[in-house]
Enzyme design. Structure first.
Site, PDB file in Angstrom:
ATOM      1  N   GLY A  97       0.837  -1.184   0.000  1.00 58.31           N
ATOM      2  CA  GLY A  97       0.000   0.000   0.000  1.00 58.31           C
ATOM      3  C   GLY A  97       0.878   1.243   0.000  1.00 58.31           C
ATOM      4  O   GLY A  97       1.902   1.295  -0.688  1.00 58.31           O
ATOM      5  N   CYS A  98       0.504   2.233   0.772  1.00 52.48           N
ATOM      6  CA  CYS A  98       1.254   3.487   0.845  1.00 52.48           C
ATOM      7  C   CYS A  98       2.712   3.245   1.208  1.00 52.48           C
ATOM      8  O   CYS A  98       3.015   2.640   2.239  1.00 52.48           O
ATOM      9  CB  CYS A  98       0.618   4.401   1.887  1.00 52.48           C
TER      10      CYS A  98
END
Length: 293
Positions: A52-53
């Protein structure tokens, strides 16, 4: 006949040299276009993961994973070269984790990668959705592929209610890594308030605890490394003392508000305070004037 023989030999040498040059060029070109644009130090190794991020993945590995030297945010797996944050079609947001094989191993870091993802989310991770935020574990050779599969098998044994078909994080061959823009690097250190606010608003820690359990989350998110007796098996299978947080990053900021929100609230508070002071002074002046009259 002699001239023909000499001419044939000369043509043969020419084609041999030409073919050799073409082969060399193709090999060189293949190496160049598939090489990461980040180079690890001599003796170190690297692992690529998508969680993800990349801001959050960077912090998780640099602060809590043993033997990590550097974590670099970037992009991988897409259709264009030299991707940017505004132009990275089909690319994952990834982190390249440079590590010292004398102080940790690929297997340990794969375990950390899983404990920092929601493996059931097929649409992204936490509050971020879309292809860029899909989770994945990458391998560079057959040994790493087998290790990653072994780690997943062990996790499924630990959590018997889970099934492999529900795991949405594939184990994939490692693509070329492209370093992200400088402002993305060490974001959790350079912008602690904004980072803390973003991570808290995304419920990243909360969701990880829901998926893995409080105890498992704590084991993989503390600098004391107490669950593993402060020791780790390195790439050679030797037990060594765990070394974490090479950058000596400060404790994470809770971040209930972003920096921008704090500035806006501070300005609004100052305006209100000035208004109140002016109002009080105005009333005092009016009162004094009436008394004099």
């Amino acid at each position: 006949k002699v001239r023909r023989k000499i001419r044939a030999e000369m043509m043969g040498r020419y084609y041999n040299h030409a073919c050799g040059g073409i082969v060399f060029f193709l090999v060189f070109y293949a190496i160049v276009i598939t090489a990461d644009d980040y180079t690890v130090a001599d003796g170190n190794k690297s692992i690529l993961v998508a969680l993800g991020c990349f801001w959050c993945a960077e912090q998780a590995f640099e602060q809590y994973a043993p033997g990590v030297v550097e974590v670099v945010s970037g992009y991988a797996g897409g259709v264009n070269e030299n991707p940017t944050y505004r132009n990275h079609p089909e690319h994952y947001e990834v982190v390249l984790i440079e590590y010292d094989p004398n102080k940790t191993s690929y297997e340990i870091l794969v375990n950390y990668a899983y404990r920092n993802m929601d493996p059931f989310d097929a649409h992204g991770q936490f509050c971020d959705k879309g292809k860029s935020y899909y989770p994945a574990i990458f391998y560079q050779n057959e040994k790493e592929r087998m290790t990653a599969e072994k780690v997943l098998a062990e996790i499924l044994e630990m959590y018997p209610d889970w099934s492999e078909d529900k795991i949405k994080a594939p184990i994939l061959e490692r693509p070329t890594f492209w370093t992200a823009e400088e402002y993305h690097q060490n974001y959790y250190i350079k912008n602690p308030l904004n980072y803390g606010y973003y991570k808290n608003a995304c419920r990243r820690s909360q969701r990880l605890k829901e998926v893995w359990g409080e105890d498992e989350y704590k084991c993989y998110h503390e600098e004391e490394y107490s669950c593993f007796n402060m020791t780790v098996l390195n790439a050679n299978g030797t037990k060594v003392k765990a070394e974490l947080n090479a950058k000596n990053a400060p404790e994470e900021t809770a971040g209930l508000l972003s920096r921008t929100q704090i500035i806006v609230i501070s300005i609004c508070g100052a305006v209100v305070l000035i208004g109140l002071i002016f109002l009080v002074k105005s009333k005092t002046y009016t009162h004094n004037k009436e008394c004099i009259a």
